[in-house]
Every structure is written in C-alpha cells, then in structure tokens.
Design a protein around this motif. Structure first.
Motif, PDB file in Angstrom:
ATOM      1  N   ALA A  68       0.849  -1.201   0.000  1.00  0.00           N
ATOM      2  CA  ALA A  68       0.000   0.000   0.000  1.00  0.00           C
ATOM      3  C   ALA A  68       0.881   1.247   0.000  1.00  0.00           C
ATOM      4  N   ALA A  69       1.952   1.207   0.788  1.00  0.00           N
ATOM      5  CA  ALA A  69       2.858   2.367   0.842  1.00  0.00           C
ATOM      6  C   ALA A  69       3.570   2.556  -0.502  1.00  0.00           C
ATOM      7  N   LEU A  70       3.918   1.442  -1.144  1.00  0.00           N
ATOM      8  CA  LEU A  70       4.567   1.548  -2.465  1.00  0.00           C
ATOM      9  C   LEU A  70       3.629   2.247  -3.453  1.00  0.00           C
ATOM     10  N   GLU A  71       2.377   1.796  -3.474  1.00  0.00           N
ATOM     11  CA  GLU A  71       1.378   2.404  -4.379  1.00  0.00           C
ATOM     12  C   GLU A  71       1.254   3.895  -4.102  1.00  0.00           C
ATOM     13  N   ALA A  72       1.172   4.222  -2.809  1.00  0.00           N
ATOM     14  CA  ALA A  72       0.930   5.615  -2.425  1.00  0.00           C
ATOM     15  C   ALA A  72       2.127   6.500  -2.751  1.00  0.00           C
ATOM     16  N   ALA A  73       3.317   5.921  -2.754  1.00  0.00           N
ATOM     17  CA  ALA A  73       4.526   6.738  -2.944  1.00  0.00           C
ATOM     18  C   ALA A  73       4.786   7.068  -4.416  1.00  0.00           C
ATOM     19  N   LEU A  74       4.196   6.280  -5.313  1.00  0.00           N
ATOM     20  CA  LEU A  74       4.463   6.492  -6.739  1.00  0.00           C
ATOM     21  C   LEU A  74       4.061   7.891  -7.179  1.00  0.00           C
ATOM     22  N   THR A  75       4.846   8.464  -8.064  1.00  0.00           N
ATOM     23  CA  THR A  75       4.449   9.731  -8.688  1.00  0.00           C
ATOM     24  C   THR A  75       4.304   9.455 -10.188  1.00  0.00           C
ATOM     25  N   PRO A  76       3.681  10.356 -10.920  1.00  0.00           N
ATOM     26  CA  PRO A  76       3.540  10.107 -12.370  1.00  0.00           C
ATOM     27  C   PRO A  76       4.899   9.977 -13.057  1.00  0.00           C
ATOM     28  N   ASP A  77       5.945  10.527 -12.412  1.00  0.00           N
ATOM     29  CA  ASP A  77       7.292  10.512 -12.997  1.00  0.00           C
ATOM     30  C   ASP A  77       8.048   9.197 -12.735  1.00  0.00           C
ATOM     31  N   THR A  78       7.564   8.386 -11.778  1.00  0.00           N
ATOM     32  CA  THR A  78       8.346   7.215 -11.355  1.00  0.00           C
ATOM     33  C   THR A  78       8.457   6.181 -12.483  1.00  0.00           C
ATOM     34  N   ARG A  79       9.708   5.778 -12.773  1.00  0.00           N
ATOM     35  CA  ARG A  79       9.934   4.831 -13.872  1.00  0.00           C
ATOM     36  C   ARG A  79      10.695   3.584 -13.450  1.00  0.00           C
ATOM     37  N   LEU A  80      11.353   3.670 -12.270  1.00  0.00           N
ATOM     38  CA  LEU A  80      12.300   2.595 -11.920  1.00  0.00           C
ATOM     39  C   LEU A  80      12.138   2.172 -10.476  1.00  0.00           C
ATOM     40  N   LEU A  81      12.043   0.863 -10.256  1.00  0.00           N
ATOM     41  CA  LEU A  81      12.130   0.323  -8.894  1.00  0.00           C
ATOM     42  C   LEU A  81      13.530  -0.249  -8.703  1.00  0.00           C
ATOM     43  N   LEU A  82      14.239   0.250  -7.679  1.00  0.00           N
ATOM     44  CA  LEU A  82      15.530  -0.331  -7.312  1.00  0.00           C
ATOM     45  C   LEU A  82      15.267  -1.401  -6.259  1.00  0.00           C
ATOM     46  N   LEU A  83      15.533  -2.653  -6.634  1.00  0.00           N
ATOM     47  CA  LEU A  83      15.244  -3.791  -5.766  1.00  0.00           C
ATOM     48  C   LEU A  83      16.562  -4.402  -5.287  1.00  0.00           C
ATOM     49  N   CYS A  84      16.639  -4.691  -3.995  1.00  0.00           N
ATOM     50  CA  CYS A  84      17.828  -5.337  -3.453  1.00  0.00           C
ATOM     51  C   CYS A  84      17.424  -6.761  -3.081  1.00  0.00           C
TER      52      CYS A  84
END
Ligand SMILES: Cc1ncc(COP(=O)(O)O)c(C=O)c1O
Length: 382
Positions: free
Chosen positions: A145-161
């Motif tokens: 839910a927090a991931l969804e809420a944090a997205l902006t229209p500009d977000t293109r990349l998820l950095l995953l560890c």
C-alpha cells in the motif's frame, strides 16, 4: 572442512579499506561488506596463471568465461540467459547509477537499504521516493500500500535489493510475484541488485532471480550480479548486468558510453574460475557463515538494548540498537572496539549493521566487546 575459514589473516597496514579505517586503533572492523577470508584456491590459481602470462593489454570476455557465467546461472537458478543479454561492468554500484540514468524518470526504493540506492538517483539527476520496509512479527516485508501511495507520475524505476542488504531477507516467490504484479501495473523498470544471491544461508531455500519469474518480468528487468561477494573478490572490479529486452539493453549501454570502463582483466579471469570451479569451497563457506549467523543471532538476541531479525541471506546482521538510548550507537560500539556500519547511512538511524564474514575467533572477540558495551550501557541507565 577442506578449506580454512578459521585462519586469521592480518590485513592491517595494507590496502584493505575495511581494516585501514581503524589503523592504529584497537577496533575490530565488522563494517564494509567484504570477508576476512582468502578467495577460493581455484580463483587464486586462475589469477596466478593469468599473471604468469605477463601481458596485460585491453581485454574482452572470452567464450569459456561467458560459458562459465551462463552455465552457473542455469545450474544455480535454472535461469537460461543468452550471451547477448550480458553487459559487463566494473562493479554493481556503477550499474545502479547507469540504471537510474537509463530508466528516464523517477526512482522508487524501500528503506533501510544499501546506501548507493539512495545516492544514485540524485547523482543521476533523478527524483527519489522511498518507502519503509515493514517490520512485522520479527520479519521485514514489503508494504505494498505504501509503495502504491509513494508512486508519482514521474516514477519509472524500482531499485530492488534481492537478497536485501541490510535486512538479510531472501524475498520469497510470493513476495517477488507481488512486486512483479505491482511493477507490471505501474509499468516500472526493475533494477534488481542480486549481488548477494550466492549467499542464501537458510537450508532448503534458493535464490530466484526476479527476471526468471516470467517473460513480462524479464522484459522490464535489469539484473545486476557479480561473483564479488560470494567469492570475496570485490577488489577485482568485475560484474555484469543481464538485460533481455533489446531496447532496455540499448538504453543501458548508451548511458554507459564514455563513462564506464571495462571490467578488470584479472576480475574476468577470477570470475571464470569462481563460477565453474568453486562449488566445494562455496558449500563450506555457506556452512561457516550459517554457523556465524547462528552465533550472532544467539548472542545479540540475549543482549540488553539490542534486537535483530533472522538473517536468511548475506553475511550482514541488521541490529536494532534503539534500546540502548544512544544518539549514535555505531560510535558507541566503535569506542568499545567494534566498527559497525551506521544505520542512518541506510536510511534508518538507531540501527547498526554487523558483518559476520570473518573467522570465528574474530567474531567471538567482537561479540564479547559488544556484550560488554551493552552491559555497561544498561548499568548506566539503571
Ligand atoms: C546490495 C549491494 N550492491 C552493490 C554492492 C557493491 O557493488 P560493487 O562493489 O560491485 O560496486 C554491495 C556491496 O556491499 C551491496 O551490498
């Protein structure tokens, strides 16, 4: 054991960043992520052979090296990779920065996390949004839910560890599936840093590359890998990206142009041997790290003011030191003779990270110092 993981190697006064940080001080360095073990004998032999050749001109990967990498990916992870998908790099941090430049928009990641995840977007002129991982029932998990809420229209990349430094989670198939669905819904590129994938400590678990989930996940993924953590050769400067989508790969390679040097030739030679000839060494390394992990969990779990969760993967323990009520626990432990990584660098003040990739005697000495420091602290606050 056929290999010696108990020998204490004197790394002081040389080129080791880990040990030089505390030169002239009685501080056991358990901070930066390299191990106090020598590389596997087969890697040393490959390096000696290459050095004996004597000619060190510009190098390019050769067929038996590529075969060693691809065979390893198939054997270890049932992941079939085409030779053209490989992009060689001198290190993963540079790959993270290139991914930020290539993705063409804002970046999303979850904290606490390896510090270059937090600096690379800024250095690449990209906006960064972070969401905290959630600690529930003594386990770090994703907060979708927090991931969804944090997205902006500009977000293109998820950095995953993956596995995650510093919380030591090896994300499960279910978690990866949920991440994949989220990224598909939001059309995000995923840069999956899998540098710790050879360090799964829990018996019965195995690493699953994000890109091996399904074709759609592969198409949006830049996987970063290296033999550097598992075989303890990070100073040799050799890593690679796997990018199956031709357009994404072209963008990644375009962003590297003129900036990113070729991998080190000795690193290439070491990589071939590491992935092909070191299974027995790796097996014993994991047994050694597992025993060290169990020791750290048993000791830290019993100390006043400290708490930690189970380390499924990596040789890094992520320790909650807020119970000590210290403004800067890393400094406190440094004064007590143990050099740990500072939680605030990972986006979470009050925590510390302990590297248990060392001989048992070094670890026990450090844990003794930590125990003493915790007792002194709790005596003070009484
Ligand atoms: C998650 C992660 N990525 C990358 C690196 C470093 O990669 P490199 O030394 O290849 O730049 C580390 C080292 O600790 C790490 O933990």
């Amino acid at each position: 054991m056929s290999f010696d993981f108990e020998r204490v190697i004197d790394r002081r006064g040389g080129d080791s960043s880990k040990w030089n940080k505390y030169a002239g001080r009685d501080v056991l360095p358990l901070w930066v992520a390299d191990m106090d073990f020598t590389a596997p004998p087969a890697v040393l032999a490959a390096l000696e052979k290459r050095i004996a050749h004597g000619c060190f001109g510009y190098a390019e990967p050769w067929p038996t090296l590529v075969a060693s990498v691809l065979d390893h990916l198939e054997r270890a992870y049932a992941w079939r990779v085409d030779p053209e998908w490989l992009v060689w790099l001198p290190g993963l941090v540079c790959g993270i920065n290139v991914a930020c430049r290539a993705a063409g928009g804002g970046v999303l990641t979850a904290t606490p996390v390896y510090p270059p995840f937090l600096s690379a977007p800024r250095l690449s002129g990209r906006a960064l949004v972070t969401v905290p991982l959630r600690l529930a029932n003594e386990r770090w998990t994703w907060d979708f839910a927090a991931l969804e809420a944090a997205l902006t229209p500009d977000t293109r990349l998820l950095l995953l560890c993956h596995p995650h430094n510093p919380v030591g989670r090896a994300w499960t198939a279910q978690e990866l599936g949920e991440l994949a669905a989220f990224c598909a819904r939001r059309d995000l590129i995923v840069c999956s840093d899998e540098i710790h994938c050879g360090l799964i400590l829990d018996a019965g678990r195995s690493h699953q590359p994000f890109a091996s989930l399904d074709a759609a996940s592969a198409a949006r993924c830049i996987t970063l890998m290296a033999p550097s953590k598992t075989f303890n050769i990070p100073g040799l400067g050799c890593a690679f990206a796997v990018i199956s989508d031709p357009d994404l790969r072209q963008r990644f390679v375009g962003a590297m142009r003129g900036i990113v040097p070729d991998p080190n030739l000795l690193g290439l030679a070491a990589t071939e041997a590491a992935y092909r000839d070191c299974d027995a060494w790796h097996h014993e390394l994991i047994a050694t790290l597992r025993a060290n992990r169990d020791r750290v969990e048993a000791v830290v779990g019993g100390l006043p003011g400290l708490a930690m969760t189970h380390v499924e993967a990596t040789y890094l323990a992520w320790i909650d030191a807020r119970g000590l009520n210290m403004a800067d626990p890393a400094s406190y432990f440094e004064d007590a003779g143990v050099g740990l990584s500072r939680g605030s660098d990972f986006g979470l003040p009050g925590w510390v990270r302990l590297n248990f990739g060392c001989p048992r005697t070094t670890l026990d000495a450090a844990l003794e110092r930590i125990a003493k420091a915790c007792s002194a602290c709790s005596a003070l606050s009484r």
